[in-house]
Design a protein around this motif. Structure first.
Motif, short mmCIF file in Angstrom:
data_model
loop_
_atom_site.label_atom_id
_atom_site.label_comp_id
_atom_site.label_asym_id
_atom_site.label_seq_id
_atom_site.Cartn_x
_atom_site.Cartn_y
_atom_site.Cartn_z
N GLU A 62 0.84 -1.20 0.00
CA GLU A 62 0.00 0.00 0.00
C GLU A 62 0.88 1.26 0.00
O GLU A 62 0.61 2.22 -0.73
N ALA A 63 1.92 1.23 0.83
CA ALA A 63 2.85 2.38 0.91
C ALA A 63 3.52 2.61 -0.44
O ALA A 63 3.64 3.74 -0.91
N LYS A 64 3.94 1.51 -1.06
CA LYS A 64 4.59 1.60 -2.36
C LYS A 64 3.64 2.19 -3.39
O LYS A 64 4.04 3.02 -4.22
N ALA A 65 2.37 1.78 -3.31
CA ALA A 65 1.36 2.25 -4.26
C ALA A 65 1.15 3.76 -4.18
O ALA A 65 0.78 4.39 -5.16
N VAL A 66 1.37 4.35 -2.98
CA VAL A 66 1.22 5.80 -2.86
C VAL A 66 2.58 6.51 -2.94
O VAL A 66 2.67 7.70 -2.62
N GLY A 67 3.63 5.77 -3.35
CA GLY A 67 4.88 6.42 -3.68
C GLY A 67 6.02 6.31 -2.69
O GLY A 67 7.09 6.88 -2.90
N TYR A 68 5.80 5.57 -1.57
CA TYR A 68 6.91 5.41 -0.62
C TYR A 68 7.81 4.27 -1.03
O TYR A 68 7.38 3.33 -1.70
N ASP A 69 9.06 4.33 -0.57
CA ASP A 69 10.04 3.29 -0.84
C ASP A 69 10.02 2.29 0.32
O ASP A 69 10.38 2.62 1.45
#
Lengths: 83, 83
Positions: free
Chosen positions: B41-48
């Motif tokens: 989910e974090a990756k989907a909103v742009g976090y590494d």
């Protein structure tokens, strides 16, 4: 009170994601501790925890996979003189 | 119906212990899957996700330990020319 800026919103979103991971990691650690407790209990009544871990691993495998692994293990044991 | 023998009681006790471990292992796996979902989910909103895992690790450390680790890391980085 000031409106939150976009940067603050983003920081907050990151913080919430990190905190969710941390809660889940805590939960996972709790479960791992519970598993350790079951093995300790088993040991206290005379079972061998190491062998139990092997049983758990074997029961997780498909019977065909388990039999194949055991056959290969036997071959290797013979090859190395572990009669 | 026959009375259970001692051997049967023992087998049953072992089975129950193994099954408790198996339920807890399932639970642990479920939590690990939940953790993976949060990172996705974090990756989907742009976090590494890799950096987030580092943050989780750093937040788990005592501040003194963290600062010490970071100082040693800096020393090793200098030694190896990772400016």
């Amino acid at each position: 009170m000031a409106e939150p800026t976009d940067a603050n919103d983003t920081d907050q979103r990151l913080r919430l994601l990190i905190e969710r991971v941390e809660r889940l990691e805590e939960e996972k650690k709790g479960t791992a501790d519970d598993i350790r407790d079951v093995y300790a209990e088993a040991k206290a009544v005379g079972y061998d925890a190491k062998i139990m871990r092997q049983i758990v691993r074997l029961r997780k495998m498909k019977p065909d996979d388990r039999r194949e692994m055991e056959a290969i293990l036997d071959t290797y044991k013979s090859a190395l003189g572990l009669g």
